[in-house]
Design a protein around this motif. Structure first.
Motif, mmCIF file in Angstrom:
data_model
loop_
_atom_site.group_PDB
_atom_site.id
_atom_site.type_symbol
_atom_site.label_atom_id
_atom_site.label_comp_id
_atom_site.label_asym_id
_atom_site.label_seq_id
_atom_site.Cartn_x
_atom_site.Cartn_y
_atom_site.Cartn_z
ATOM 1 N N SER A 81 -17.275 6.366 -0.356
ATOM 2 C CA SER A 81 -17.273 6.783 -1.757
ATOM 3 C C SER A 81 -18.629 6.472 -2.368
ATOM 4 N N ALA A 82 -19.260 7.497 -2.960
ATOM 5 C CA ALA A 82 -20.572 7.301 -3.584
ATOM 6 C C ALA A 82 -20.461 7.173 -5.087
ATOM 7 N N SER A 83 -19.257 7.391 -5.632
ATOM 8 C CA SER A 83 -19.086 7.351 -7.087
ATOM 9 C C SER A 83 -18.719 5.970 -7.594
ATOM 10 N N ALA A 84 -18.183 5.130 -6.695
ATOM 11 C CA ALA A 84 -17.788 3.783 -7.129
ATOM 12 C C ALA A 84 -19.014 2.883 -7.176
ATOM 13 N N THR A 85 -19.343 2.383 -8.344
ATOM 14 C CA THR A 85 -20.519 1.530 -8.502
ATOM 15 C C THR A 85 -20.159 0.065 -8.640
ATOM 16 N N LYS A 86 -18.855 -0.211 -8.687
ATOM 17 C CA LYS A 86 -18.459 -1.606 -8.769
ATOM 18 C C LYS A 86 -17.287 -1.847 -7.838
ATOM 19 N N THR A 87 -17.094 -3.063 -7.481
ATOM 20 C CA THR A 87 -16.055 -3.412 -6.537
ATOM 21 C C THR A 87 -14.689 -3.151 -7.133
ATOM 22 N N VAL A 88 -13.852 -2.521 -6.362
ATOM 23 C CA VAL A 88 -12.508 -2.244 -6.826
ATOM 24 C C VAL A 88 -11.660 -3.499 -6.663
ATOM 25 N N THR A 89 -11.070 -3.940 -7.761
ATOM 26 C CA THR A 89 -10.306 -5.183 -7.717
ATOM 27 C C THR A 89 -8.811 -4.948 -7.832
ATOM 28 N N SER A 90 -8.412 -3.680 -7.981
ATOM 29 C CA SER A 90 -6.990 -3.397 -8.121
ATOM 30 C C SER A 90 -6.280 -3.685 -6.800
ATOM 31 N N LYS A 91 -5.057 -4.134 -6.896
ATOM 32 C CA LYS A 91 -4.289 -4.453 -5.705
ATOM 33 C C LYS A 91 -3.811 -3.171 -5.038
ATOM 34 N N PRO A 92 -3.832 -3.139 -3.726
ATOM 35 C CA PRO A 92 -3.333 -1.949 -3.032
ATOM 36 C C PRO A 92 -1.835 -1.769 -3.275
ATOM 37 N N LYS A 93 -1.400 -0.506 -3.194
ATOM 38 C CA LYS A 93 0.016 -0.238 -3.398
ATOM 39 C C LYS A 93 0.843 -0.866 -2.286
ATOM 40 N N ARG A 94 1.926 -1.490 -2.691
ATOM 41 C CA ARG A 94 2.821 -2.064 -1.698
ATOM 42 C C ARG A 94 3.697 -0.961 -1.124
ATOM 43 N N PRO A 95 3.853 -0.930 0.190
ATOM 44 C CA PRO A 95 4.713 0.092 0.781
ATOM 45 C C PRO A 95 6.162 -0.149 0.379
ATOM 46 N N PRO A 96 6.995 0.884 0.380
ATOM 47 C CA PRO A 96 8.404 0.694 0.031
ATOM 48 C C PRO A 96 9.089 -0.216 1.040
ATOM 49 N N PHE A 97 10.194 -0.836 0.605
ATOM 50 C CA PHE A 97 10.879 -1.768 1.499
ATOM 51 C C PHE A 97 11.388 -1.071 2.749
ATOM 52 N N THR A 98 11.591 0.251 2.656
ATOM 53 C CA THR A 98 12.053 0.992 3.832
ATOM 54 C C THR A 98 11.022 0.986 4.956
ATOM 55 N N ALA A 99 9.754 0.724 4.623
ATOM 56 C CA ALA A 99 8.724 0.690 5.666
ATOM 57 C C ALA A 99 8.931 -0.481 6.613
ATOM 58 N N ARG A 100 9.670 -1.505 6.146
ATOM 59 C CA ARG A 100 9.890 -2.693 6.974
ATOM 60 C C ARG A 100 11.207 -2.625 7.750
ATOM 61 N N LEU A 101 11.940 -1.538 7.597
ATOM 62 C CA LEU A 101 13.213 -1.418 8.301
ATOM 63 C C LEU A 101 12.997 -1.143 9.789
ATOM 64 N N PRO A 102 13.902 -1.618 10.633
ATOM 65 C CA PRO A 102 13.807 -1.312 12.083
ATOM 66 C C PRO A 102 14.338 0.098 12.343
ATOM 67 N N HIS A 103 13.508 1.101 12.117
ATOM 68 C CA HIS A 103 13.963 2.484 12.154
ATOM 69 C C HIS A 103 14.564 2.873 13.506
ATOM 70 N N VAL A 104 13.905 2.502 14.588
ATOM 71 C CA VAL A 104 14.403 2.876 15.919
ATOM 72 C C VAL A 104 15.775 2.259 16.170
ATOM 73 N N LEU A 105 15.923 0.994 15.820
ATOM 74 C CA LEU A 105 17.201 0.309 16.024
ATOM 75 C C LEU A 105 18.292 0.938 15.168
ATOM 76 N N LEU A 106 17.969 1.255 13.921
ATOM 77 C CA LEU A 106 18.959 1.878 13.041
ATOM 78 C C LEU A 106 19.391 3.243 13.575
ATOM 79 N N GLY A 107 18.420 4.022 14.037
ATOM 80 C CA GLY A 107 18.754 5.337 14.573
ATOM 81 C C GLY A 107 19.612 5.249 15.820
ATOM 82 N N ALA A 108 19.279 4.317 16.711
ATOM 83 C CA ALA A 108 20.053 4.149 17.946
ATOM 84 C C ALA A 108 21.471 3.663 17.635
ATOM 85 N N CYS A 109 21.606 2.725 16.701
ATOM 86 C CA CYS A 109 22.929 2.218 16.314
ATOM 87 C C CYS A 109 23.764 3.319 15.671
#
Length: 216
Positions: A81-109
């Motif tokens: 990025s060439a437009s950002a002239t200062k350090t970005v201090t905003s916190k990154p977006k937290r992924p939804p809680f579903t991102a932490r689910l054991p998807h393969v295990l849930l699908g197999a079950c």
């Protein structure tokens, strides 16, 4: 001749340019860059960004190097990025809680539970082959879409993935999401996906209990 072409490509890729993003598709993660002062536009994939401190948007000023692909088309690499002239201090977006689910295990079950209910004749006879077939189809679509995203090619519409899940392919979709780490961090997609799961399970329950019947 080959050595000369290699030196020219290396020299070109070491040069940096500035330009603005154009036709950026945030869902698919790619767009194009038009160099300042005019010239050929180049393809930009989100994976080419060295530091993703902010989400790319149309008109964003970037610096980049150029490389030609096997078809001779320009691709932007080492994008910053060439437009950002200062350090970005905003916190990154937290992924939804579903991102932490054991998807393969849930699908197999889920598939095992459906098999058990089918053997016990607690669900209609057609349920197992339909859900099994749609799950295989879903797995194939997720694999294809993940590969298309990595290659910057045309993606499978999200509505298509949701329709397959709604028609019974959601166990395979869960396995595909987990195996390929695909679509698990996008909140809007996950919300719609789990809605299709609830609707499909509810429809099967209504059919199994006799509260709903298919038209003859």
């Amino acid at each position: 001749m080959f050595a000369l072409q290699w030196r020219q490509q290396t020299r070109a890729s070491s040069m940096r340019y500035q330009g603005r993003l154009q036709d950026w598709n945030d869902d698919k993660g790619f767009g194009f860059v038009i160099p300042n002062g005019g010239g050929d536009r180049a393809f930009v994939h989100i994976k080419a960004f060295e530091q993703r401190t902010q989400r790319p948007t149309d008109g964003m000023l970037i610096s980049y190097a150029l490389r030609r692909d096997e078809r001779g088309r320009f691709n932007a690499i080492a994008v910053r990025s060439a437009s950002a002239t200062k350090t970005v201090t905003s916190k990154p977006k937290r992924p939804p809680f579903t991102a932490r689910l054991p998807h393969v295990l849930l699908g197999a079950c889920a598939l095992l539970c459906i098999l058990g209910l089918w053997i016990a004749k607690l669900i209609p006879e057609w349920t197992l082959p339909v859900i099994g077939g749609m799950s295989v189809l879903a797995l194939g679509f997720y694999l294809h879409d993940k590969g298309a995203a990595a290659r910057g090619e045309q993606r499978t519409p999200e509505n298509t993935l949701h329709l397959i899940s709604l028609l019974g392919g959601w166990p395979g979709a869960l396995i595909g999401q987990g195996l390929f780490r695909h679509k698990t961090s996008k909140s809007s997609f996950q919300a719609m996906f789990w809605l299709t799961v609830v609707l499909n399970v509810t429809a099967i329950w209504l059919l199994a209990s006799g509260r709903l019947s298919l038209p003859h």
